[in-house]
Scaffold this motif. Structure first.
Motif, PDB file in Angstrom:
ATOM      1  N   HIS A  81       0.930  -1.015   0.077  1.00 24.87           N
ATOM      2  CA  HIS A  81      -0.101   0.002  -0.191  1.00 24.87           C
ATOM      3  C   HIS A  81       0.719   1.288   0.060  1.00 24.87           C
ATOM      4  O   HIS A  81       2.030   1.335   0.416  1.00 24.87           O
ATOM      5  CB  HIS A  81      -0.762   0.053   1.300  1.00 24.87           C
ATOM      6  N   SER A  82       0.160   2.207  -0.681  1.00 25.11           N
ATOM      7  CA  SER A  82       0.918   3.616  -0.408  1.00 25.11           C
ATOM      8  C   SER A  82      -0.004   4.634   0.286  1.00 25.11           C
ATOM      9  O   SER A  82      -1.214   4.658  -0.155  1.00 25.11           O
ATOM     10  CB  SER A  82       1.264   4.230  -1.683  1.00 25.11           C
ATOM     11  N   GLU A  83       0.638   5.428   1.094  1.00 23.49           N
ATOM     12  CA  GLU A  83      -0.407   6.577   1.605  1.00 23.49           C
ATOM     13  C   GLU A  83      -0.191   7.745   0.883  1.00 23.49           C
ATOM     14  O   GLU A  83      -0.604   8.845   1.397  1.00 23.49           O
ATOM     15  CB  GLU A  83       0.082   6.661   3.220  1.00 23.49           C
ATOM     16  N   THR A  84       0.630   7.718  -0.122  1.00 25.36           N
ATOM     17  CA  THR A  84       0.790   8.965  -0.861  1.00 25.36           C
ATOM     18  C   THR A  84       0.157   8.650  -2.209  1.00 25.36           C
ATOM     19  O   THR A  84       1.038   8.364  -3.017  1.00 25.36           O
ATOM     20  CB  THR A  84       2.152   9.465  -0.898  1.00 25.36           C
ATOM     21  N   LEU A  85      -0.860   9.417  -2.669  1.00 29.46           N
ATOM     22  CA  LEU A  85      -1.399   9.163  -4.063  1.00 29.46           C
ATOM     23  C   LEU A  85      -1.321  10.738  -4.548  1.00 29.46           C
ATOM     24  O   LEU A  85      -1.679  11.513  -3.951  1.00 29.46           O
ATOM     25  CB  LEU A  85      -2.795   8.869  -4.102  1.00 29.46           C
ATOM     26  N   TYR A  86      -0.887  10.546  -5.776  1.00 29.93           N
ATOM     27  CA  TYR A  86      -1.037  11.965  -6.639  1.00 29.93           C
ATOM     28  C   TYR A  86      -1.952  12.120  -7.659  1.00 29.93           C
ATOM     29  O   TYR A  86      -2.059  11.203  -8.289  1.00 29.93           O
ATOM     30  CB  TYR A  86       0.557  12.135  -7.223  1.00 29.93           C
ATOM     31  N   ARG A  87      -2.656  13.161  -7.467  1.00 30.84           N
ATOM     32  CA  ARG A  87      -3.865  13.388  -8.152  1.00 30.84           C
ATOM     33  C   ARG A  87      -3.455  14.141  -9.332  1.00 30.84           C
ATOM     34  O   ARG A  87      -3.128  15.524  -9.265  1.00 30.84           O
ATOM     35  CB  ARG A  87      -5.154  14.060  -7.361  1.00 30.84           C
ATOM     36  N   THR A  88      -3.131  13.415 -10.530  1.00 30.87           N
ATOM     37  CA  THR A  88      -2.415  14.129 -11.626  1.00 30.87           C
ATOM     38  C   THR A  88      -3.154  15.116 -12.406  1.00 30.87           C
ATOM     39  O   THR A  88      -2.756  16.287 -12.665  1.00 30.87           O
ATOM     40  CB  THR A  88      -1.904  13.043 -12.524  1.00 30.87           C
ATOM     41  N   GLN A  89      -4.361  14.721 -12.598  1.00 32.39           N
ATOM     42  CA  GLN A  89      -5.326  15.753 -13.530  1.00 32.39           C
ATOM     43  C   GLN A  89      -6.646  15.366 -13.534  1.00 32.39           C
ATOM     44  O   GLN A  89      -7.018  14.117 -13.484  1.00 32.39           O
ATOM     45  CB  GLN A  89      -4.813  15.651 -15.042  1.00 32.39           C
ATOM     46  N   LYS A  90      -7.475  16.198 -13.619  1.00 33.03           N
ATOM     47  CA  LYS A  90      -8.966  16.190 -13.327  1.00 33.03           C
ATOM     48  C   LYS A  90      -9.241  15.871 -14.939  1.00 33.03           C
ATOM     49  O   LYS A  90     -10.237  16.906 -15.537  1.00 33.03           O
ATOM     50  CB  LYS A  90      -9.577  17.169 -12.668  1.00 33.03           C
ATOM     51  N   ARG A  91      -8.915  14.768 -15.392  1.00 38.71           N
ATOM     52  CA  ARG A  91      -9.299  14.776 -16.828  1.00 38.71           C
ATOM     53  C   ARG A  91      -9.478  13.075 -16.930  1.00 38.71           C
ATOM     54  O   ARG A  91      -9.099  12.429 -16.172  1.00 38.71           O
ATOM     55  CB  ARG A  91      -8.044  15.133 -18.182  1.00 38.71           C
ATOM     56  N   ARG A  92     -10.095  12.664 -18.086  1.00 35.29           N
ATOM     57  CA  ARG A  92     -10.576  11.440 -18.432  1.00 35.29           C
ATOM     58  C   ARG A  92      -9.151  10.664 -18.890  1.00 35.29           C
ATOM     59  O   ARG A  92      -8.679   9.500 -18.334  1.00 35.29           O
ATOM     60  CB  ARG A  92     -11.296  11.216 -19.465  1.00 35.29           C
ATOM     61  N   PHE A  93      -8.348  11.580 -19.456  1.00 36.57           N
ATOM     62  CA  PHE A  93      -6.846  11.162 -20.152  1.00 36.57           C
ATOM     63  C   PHE A  93      -5.822  11.836 -19.459  1.00 36.57           C
ATOM     64  O   PHE A  93      -6.032  12.866 -19.430  1.00 36.57           O
ATOM     65  CB  PHE A  93      -7.075  10.866 -21.501  1.00 36.57           C
ATOM     66  N   ILE A  94      -4.778  11.019 -19.194  1.00 39.33           N
ATOM     67  CA  ILE A  94      -3.512  11.889 -18.952  1.00 39.33           C
ATOM     68  C   ILE A  94      -2.997  12.495 -20.348  1.00 39.33           C
ATOM     69  O   ILE A  94      -2.809  11.853 -21.202  1.00 39.33           O
ATOM     70  CB  ILE A  94      -2.341  10.814 -18.274  1.00 39.33           C
ATOM     71  N   ARG A  95      -2.485  13.732 -20.115  1.00 38.10           N
ATOM     72  CA  ARG A  95      -1.856  14.427 -21.206  1.00 38.10           C
ATOM     73  C   ARG A  95      -0.391  14.533 -20.974  1.00 38.10           C
ATOM     74  O   ARG A  95       0.164  14.604 -20.065  1.00 38.10           O
ATOM     75  CB  ARG A  95      -2.314  15.824 -21.290  1.00 38.10           C
ATOM     76  N   LEU A  96       0.283  14.487 -21.917  1.00 34.76           N
ATOM     77  CA  LEU A  96       1.657  14.772 -22.147  1.00 34.76           C
ATOM     78  C   LEU A  96       2.197  15.894 -22.857  1.00 34.76           C
ATOM     79  O   LEU A  96       1.716  16.015 -24.024  1.00 34.76           O
ATOM     80  CB  LEU A  96       2.492  13.309 -22.802  1.00 34.76           C
ATOM     81  N   LYS A  97       3.098  16.787 -22.576  1.00 40.13           N
ATOM     82  CA  LYS A  97       3.679  17.731 -23.345  1.00 40.13           C
ATOM     83  C   LYS A  97       4.579  17.464 -24.462  1.00 40.13           C
ATOM     84  O   LYS A  97       5.398  16.382 -23.977  1.00 40.13           O
ATOM     85  CB  LYS A  97       4.066  18.812 -22.411  1.00 40.13           C
ATOM     86  N   VAL A  98       4.447  17.800 -25.556  1.00 40.11           N
ATOM     87  CA  VAL A  98       5.430  17.104 -26.597  1.00 40.11           C
ATOM     88  C   VAL A  98       5.579  18.344 -27.604  1.00 40.11           C
ATOM     89  O   VAL A  98       5.184  19.404 -27.459  1.00 40.11           O
ATOM     90  CB  VAL A  98       4.527  16.027 -27.376  1.00 40.11           C
ATOM     91  N   ASN A  99       6.524  18.108 -28.623  1.00 39.87           N
ATOM     92  CA  ASN A  99       6.752  18.886 -29.527  1.00 39.87           C
ATOM     93  C   ASN A  99       6.689  18.352 -30.925  1.00 39.87           C
ATOM     94  O   ASN A  99       7.842  17.563 -31.397  1.00 39.87           O
ATOM     95  CB  ASN A  99       8.247  19.776 -29.343  1.00 39.87           C
ATOM     96  N   ILE A 100       5.738  17.868 -31.528  1.00 38.80           N
ATOM     97  CA  ILE A 100       5.690  17.314 -32.761  1.00 38.80           C
ATOM     98  C   ILE A 100       5.116  17.845 -33.881  1.00 38.80           C
ATOM     99  O   ILE A 100       4.137  18.510 -33.788  1.00 38.80           O
ATOM    100  CB  ILE A 100       4.786  15.747 -32.290  1.00 38.80           C
ATOM    101  N   PRO A 101       5.628  17.799 -35.055  1.00 34.16           N
ATOM    102  CA  PRO A 101       4.947  18.523 -36.366  1.00 34.16           C
ATOM    103  C   PRO A 101       3.912  17.793 -36.678  1.00 34.16           C
ATOM    104  O   PRO A 101       3.954  16.534 -36.452  1.00 34.16           O
ATOM    105  CB  PRO A 101       6.388  18.588 -37.365  1.00 34.16           C
ATOM    106  N   GLY A 102       3.241  18.376 -37.238  1.00 37.67           N
ATOM    107  CA  GLY A 102       1.749  17.891 -37.616  1.00 37.67           C
ATOM    108  C   GLY A 102       1.274  18.550 -38.875  1.00 37.67           C
ATOM    109  O   GLY A 102       1.849  19.706 -39.165  1.00 37.67           O
ATOM    110  N   GLU A 103      -0.106  18.101 -39.403  1.00 37.63           N
ATOM    111  CA  GLU A 103      -0.783  18.944 -40.537  1.00 37.63           C
ATOM    112  C   GLU A 103      -2.280  18.509 -40.354  1.00 37.63           C
ATOM    113  O   GLU A 103      -2.468  17.408 -39.807  1.00 37.63           O
ATOM    114  CB  GLU A 103      -0.193  18.615 -41.819  1.00 37.63           C
ATOM    115  N   PHE A 104      -3.067  19.397 -40.795  1.00 36.54           N
ATOM    116  CA  PHE A 104      -4.423  19.070 -40.712  1.00 36.54           C
ATOM    117  C   PHE A 104      -5.236  19.749 -42.002  1.00 36.54           C
ATOM    118  O   PHE A 104      -4.498  20.638 -42.601  1.00 36.54           O
ATOM    119  CB  PHE A 104      -4.955  19.899 -39.260  1.00 36.54           C
ATOM    120  N   LEU A 105      -6.165  19.200 -42.321  1.00 37.63           N
ATOM    121  CA  LEU A 105      -7.137  19.904 -43.336  1.00 37.63           C
ATOM    122  C   LEU A 105      -8.584  20.128 -42.834  1.00 37.63           C
ATOM    123  O   LEU A 105      -9.287  19.101 -42.326  1.00 37.63           O
ATOM    124  CB  LEU A 105      -7.196  18.880 -44.542  1.00 37.63           C
ATOM    125  N   PRO A 106      -9.167  21.079 -43.059  1.00 36.77           N
ATOM    126  CA  PRO A 106     -10.460  21.439 -42.679  1.00 36.77           C
ATOM    127  C   PRO A 106     -11.234  20.600 -43.520  1.00 36.77           C
ATOM    128  O   PRO A 106     -11.032  20.106 -44.573  1.00 36.77           O
ATOM    129  CB  PRO A 106     -10.568  22.866 -43.021  1.00 36.77           C
TER     130      PRO A 106
END
Length: 219
Positions: A100-125
């Motif tokens: 057991h652990s008595e220390t829990l870190y509540r990372t984000q109030k989101r459904r999914f964990i987010r990660l900071k990145v730097n990735i090129p991409g492209e998109f089309l409307p």
């Protein structure tokens, strides 16, 4: 509203969890389900993870993360007490007992964990029609730079503004290629000389979603 968890003793049986240890040979997280919790330890069952758990180090530190529905993502570090390998109807499984652990870190109030990145991409409307489905409104993709990512979507910056609720097609690489990913612009706002787009994936394939999760958990 769920109260914030303070200890791993409060985790419920049936909760899905993810384990990761830097000593895992395949450098990948494994997913399982909690099957036992008492005041001394808790245990999870993990199927088809022999490539990882057959050689995992007992007594070493291990990272645990889980998403609590209606609350947030939690993360904590603990110790592996015992690993038991068994045969099962679904194939080989492992029972992993954890301290057991008595220390829990509540990372984000989101459904999914987010990660900071730097990735090129492209998109089309795009436009969506009954006759042709997804139709690109322009021929040449617009450049963007992805600044964070999760299983549910991404955030990118671009020199071009796109209206909220607009459907777009995304292309980017994250170990494997993501091409023609149907997405929706949730919000767009200006930051200095760029426009920040908050994007939600629309029906992303399970294999591609799993790849994002594994990428995040190994960073």
């Amino acid at each position: 509203i769920n109260e914030q968890l303070k200890s791993s003793k409060e985790i419920k049986i049936g909760q899905k969890i993810i384990l990761f240890q830097k000593t895992f040979k395949t450098k990948k997280p494994i997913e399982g389900v909690i099957i036992h919790v008492d005041d001394m330890f808790f245990a999870g069952i993990f199927y088809n993870a022999s490539d990882v758990l057959d050689s995992a180090d007992v007594q070493n530190r291990i990272d645990v993360t889980f998403n609590r529905e209606g609350d947030a993502n939690y993360f904590f570090t603990t110790r592996v007490l015992k690993i038991t390998r068994r045969g099962a109807n679904k194939g080989t499984c492992h029972i992993v007992a954890l301290a057991h652990s008595e220390t829990l870190y509540r990372t984000q109030k989101r459904r999914f964990i987010r990660l900071k990145v730097n990735i090129p991409g492209e998109f089309l409307p795009c436009s969506v029609t009954k006759e042709s489905g997804l139709v690109h409104e322009i021929e040449v993709p617009l450049k963007c730079n992805i600044i964070d990512i999760s299983e549910g979507g991404i955030c990118f910056e671009s020199e071009v503004e796109t209206a909220a609720n607009k459907i777009i097609s995304m292309n980017f690489n994250l170990i494997i290629e993501y091409r023609g990913i149907m997405s929706e612009v949730v919000a767009c706002h200006r930051r200095k000389d760029k426009f920040i787009h908050h994007i939600r994936f629309v029906d992303l394939e399970l294999e591609l979603r799993d790849n994002i999760r594994k990428y995040i958990m190994t960073r």
